[in-house]
Design an enzyme around this catalytic site. Structure first.
Site, short mmCIF file in Angstrom:
data_model
loop_
_atom_site.label_atom_id
_atom_site.label_comp_id
_atom_site.label_asym_id
_atom_site.label_seq_id
_atom_site.Cartn_x
_atom_site.Cartn_y
_atom_site.Cartn_z
N LYS A 295 0.06 63.98 36.06
CA LYS A 295 -0.13 62.35 35.94
C LYS A 295 0.42 61.89 34.72
CE LYS A 295 -3.98 59.92 34.95
NZ LYS A 295 -3.65 58.85 33.95
N ASN A 296 -0.21 62.31 33.71
CA ASN A 296 0.30 61.88 32.17
C ASN A 296 1.79 62.10 32.15
OD1 ASN A 296 -2.19 60.70 32.13
ND2 ASN A 296 -2.88 62.12 30.59
N ARG B 188 -3.45 51.20 32.20
CA ARG B 188 -3.05 50.99 30.78
C ARG B 188 -1.71 51.58 30.63
NH1 ARG B 188 -4.26 50.75 25.46
NH2 ARG B 188 -2.92 52.21 24.33
N CYS C 146 -9.05 52.77 32.15
CA CYS C 146 -10.41 53.55 32.05
C CYS C 146 -11.19 52.74 30.74
CB CYS C 146 -10.34 54.87 31.66
SG CYS C 146 -9.90 55.64 33.11
N ARG D 44 -8.58 51.37 22.86
CA ARG D 44 -7.50 51.75 23.31
C ARG D 44 -6.36 50.71 22.65
NH1 ARG D 44 -7.60 54.91 28.65
NH2 ARG D 44 -6.03 56.03 27.56
N PRO D 45 -6.12 50.40 21.42
CA PRO D 45 -5.12 49.39 21.05
C PRO D 45 -3.64 49.95 21.11
CG PRO D 45 -6.19 50.44 19.12
CD PRO D 45 -6.77 50.78 20.40
N LEU E 3 -0.09 50.75 17.15
CA LEU E 3 0.91 51.79 16.79
C LEU E 3 2.25 51.86 17.50
CD1 LEU E 3 -1.64 54.83 16.15
CD2 LEU E 3 -0.60 53.59 14.39
N ASP F 85 -9.74 64.50 27.40
CA ASP F 85 -9.77 64.18 29.20
C ASP F 85 -10.66 65.34 29.81
OD1 ASP F 85 -8.27 61.88 28.65
OD2 ASP F 85 -6.56 62.79 29.76
N VAL G 202 -11.51 61.35 19.90
CA VAL G 202 -10.30 60.80 20.11
C VAL G 202 -10.51 59.41 20.79
CG1 VAL G 202 -8.17 60.88 21.69
CG2 VAL G 202 -8.86 62.91 20.79
N ARG H 187 -7.23 57.56 41.19
CA ARG H 187 -6.03 57.34 40.06
C ARG H 187 -5.42 58.45 39.71
NH1 ARG H 187 -8.12 54.98 35.45
NH2 ARG H 187 -6.14 55.46 34.98
C1 UD1 Z 1 -3.00 59.22 26.78
C2 UD1 Z 1 -3.40 59.81 28.38
C3 UD1 Z 1 -5.05 59.65 28.25
C4 UD1 Z 1 -5.43 60.64 27.31
C5 UD1 Z 1 -4.89 60.18 25.93
C6 UD1 Z 1 -5.48 61.16 24.75
C7 UD1 Z 1 -1.43 58.92 29.53
C8 UD1 Z 1 -1.03 58.16 30.53
N1 UD1 Z 1 -2.94 58.61 29.06
O1 UD1 Z 1 -3.38 58.04 27.01
O2 UD1 Z 1 -5.35 60.54 29.33
O3 UD1 Z 1 -7.03 60.74 27.31
O4 UD1 Z 1 -3.43 60.19 25.75
O5 UD1 Z 1 -5.23 62.35 25.03
O6 UD1 Z 1 -0.84 59.67 29.11
N2 UD1 Z 1 -5.01 54.53 19.18
C9 UD1 Z 1 -4.78 53.58 18.27
N3 UD1 Z 1 -3.74 52.56 17.83
C10 UD1 Z 1 -2.90 52.75 18.88
C11 UD1 Z 1 -2.87 53.57 19.81
C12 UD1 Z 1 -3.75 54.65 20.09
O7 UD1 Z 1 -5.86 53.43 17.52
O8 UD1 Z 1 -1.79 51.78 18.75
C13 UD1 Z 1 -5.90 55.47 19.62
C14 UD1 Z 1 -6.75 54.90 20.84
O9 UD1 Z 1 -7.63 54.18 20.62
C15 UD1 Z 1 -7.47 56.21 20.93
C16 UD1 Z 1 -6.53 57.38 20.40
O10 UD1 Z 1 -5.77 56.56 19.75
O11 UD1 Z 1 -8.66 56.29 20.31
C17 UD1 Z 1 -5.52 58.01 21.36
O12 UD1 Z 1 -5.01 57.10 22.24
P1 UD1 Z 1 -3.54 57.68 22.76
O13 UD1 Z 1 -3.21 58.77 22.16
O14 UD1 Z 1 -2.60 56.35 22.70
O15 UD1 Z 1 -3.95 57.64 24.17
P2 UD1 Z 1 -3.04 56.95 25.34
O16 UD1 Z 1 -1.65 57.18 25.37
O17 UD1 Z 1 -3.45 55.62 25.77
#
Ligand code: UD1
Length: 423
Positions: free
Chosen positions: A22-23, A94, A118, A123-124, A127, A310, A332, A402
């Protein structure tokens, strides 16, 4: 609302074929917008999130043919695209934010209302935006305070971007935009997940020049144009880990096919510490939970190649019944213990303090009415239900739809006593 009814089941036995990731497929589908030519994606899992991504690409003006019964999707995005992603779709997933890079390349603008998905933390996206700004994208800061990304691309020029945290989504969005920027972009402290490598492979097949995916430094030399390609998505390592835990928790003996064991080193190491026997064979990976007592172990989630967040909740299901106490530390996501309350309804007696959970272990779980609080937590309570006395009723299973293709059918084929009730 649909529910799962799960009864205590014996040891799971037989074989299960793992679906495409999926990811990996979601960013690859978004990246297909980077060319007007046809992209054919194979081994696509039949999932709700994939359907939402198909609808999102269509709403942006792409022609999408999805044949999910045969795990195929084709995307053709000729002509001009719309720059605004409909909120109705974005709020459902998301990962919708993944279209940001491709939209900027194709239309020069992207408007996306900040997404849902979720409920596992803030989840900002700062970055993602930091990286895009570094290569020449302007962000309307006023709109951002209202939860709307309104981005405009000037002339995109390569730059060096340091990510404060190796965000998967940020790495993917920056990679997509930088693939067609002028000059070289370097992403430092990049995410190293296998899904990043799959996206880079897809983009490179299209004609991009990306090196270092899978390490913490990714170098992208911009090219002028990308072409349409055919791509097979990698197997889903999170689904794999979930079925590994299912085999271990039920003291079963299961062969998992279509697996890349290298993507699961941390998970395999931890399952072995717990007493599961894991062997690599020509046909796949065999997991046996029937050889030794399942004992406790401690877990700390980390970006890849560390233990995946996950799989934290599925693994916690195993630790509730393991011999001895365990500690789980979630680093995480800041709010990823919602399943603890559900396990406790089943008698797990877990205590949490901040990002740390203490699991006493040695429990005989009792069936209860529980909620799938997020996608992975949903799978986790199902696994707990397989070893709990009596019936476990799992609601809000749309979360599980999902992200797990044919979850009930796959479990049933291994001998699990589980049934879906559609109301
Ligand atoms: C992806 C995966 C999700 C997995 C996650 C971490 C997909 C579709 N989803 O989610 O299943 O749980 O990676 O392995 O691939 N963060 C910031 N600022 C940002 C972006 C992220 O602080 O701009 C933080 C988030 O709040 C979170 C952490 O970084 O605590 C990880 O987020 P991120 O790696 O971005 O996860 P996703 O890409 O949303």
């Amino acid at each position: 609302m649909a529910k799962f009814l799960v009864q205590k089941s014996g040891p799971l036995k037989g074989k299960v074929k793992i679906s495409g990731s999926k990811n990996a497929v979601l960013p690859i589908m978004a990246a297909a917008l980077l060319t007007e030519e046809k992209c054919e994606i194979k081994d696509v899992p039949a999932l709700r999130d994939v359907e939402v991504m198909c609808q999102l690409l269509e709403s942006l003006g792409a022609r999408v043919e999805s044949d999910l019964d045969h795990n195929r999707v084709t995307v053709v995005s000729e002509g001009s695209l719309h720059f605004e992603a409909p909120f109705d779709l974005v709020k459902m997933m998301r990962a919708s934010v993944l279209v940001l890079g491709a939209l900027l390349i194709r239309t020069g603008r992207a408007v996306i209302h900040l997404p849902g998905g979720c409920a596992i933390g803030k989840r900002p996206v700062e970055l993602h935006l930091k990286g895009l700004k570094a290569i020449g994208v302007s962000i309307d800061e006023h709109q951002l305070t209202r939860g709307i990304i309104d981005a405009t691309a000037g002339k995109l020029r390569g730059n060096t971007v340091y990510l404060d945290f190796p965000s998967v989504g940020a790495t993917e969005v920056i990679m997509m935009a930088a693939a067609l920027a002028e000059g070289t972009t370097v992403i430092e402290n990049a995410a190293q997940e296998p899904e990043i490598v799959d996206l880079a492979n897809f983009l490179n097949k299209m004609g991009a020049r990306i090196k270092g995916a899978g390490t913490d430094t990714i170098k992208i030399e911009g090219v002028e144009k990308l072409k349409g390609v055919t791509h097979h998505v990698i197997p889903d390592r999170i689904e794999t880990g979930t079925f590994m835990v299912a085999a271990a928790i039920t003291r079963g003996n299961v062969l998992l096919e279509n697996v890349v064991p290298d993507h699961l080193k941390a998970v395999i190491a931890k399952l072995r510490e717990c007493g599961a026997e894991i062997t690599m064979t020509e046909e796949g990976v065999r997991v046996r939970g029937d050889k030794r007592t399942i004992v406790s172990t401690d877990i700390k989630t980390l970006p890849y190649p560390g233990f995946p967040t996950d799989l934290q909740s599925p693994f916690m299901a195993l630790l509730t019944v393991a011999k001895g106490p365990s500690v789980v530390i979630e680093t995480v996501f800041e709010n990823r213990f919602m399943h603890v309350g559900e396990f406790n309804r089943m008698g797990a007696n877990i205590k949490t303090n901040g990002n740390c959970a203490i699991i006493p272990g040695d429990k005989t779980l009792q069936g209860a009415q529980v909620v799938a609080t997020d996608l992975r937590a949903g799978a986790a309570v199902v696994l707990a239900g397989l070893v709990a006395e009596g019936t476990t009723e799992v609601s809000q299973i749309y979360h599980i739809d999902r992200g797990y293709e044919g979850f009930v059918d796959k479990l049933k084929a291994l001998g699990a006593n589980i049934m879906r009730m559609d109301e």
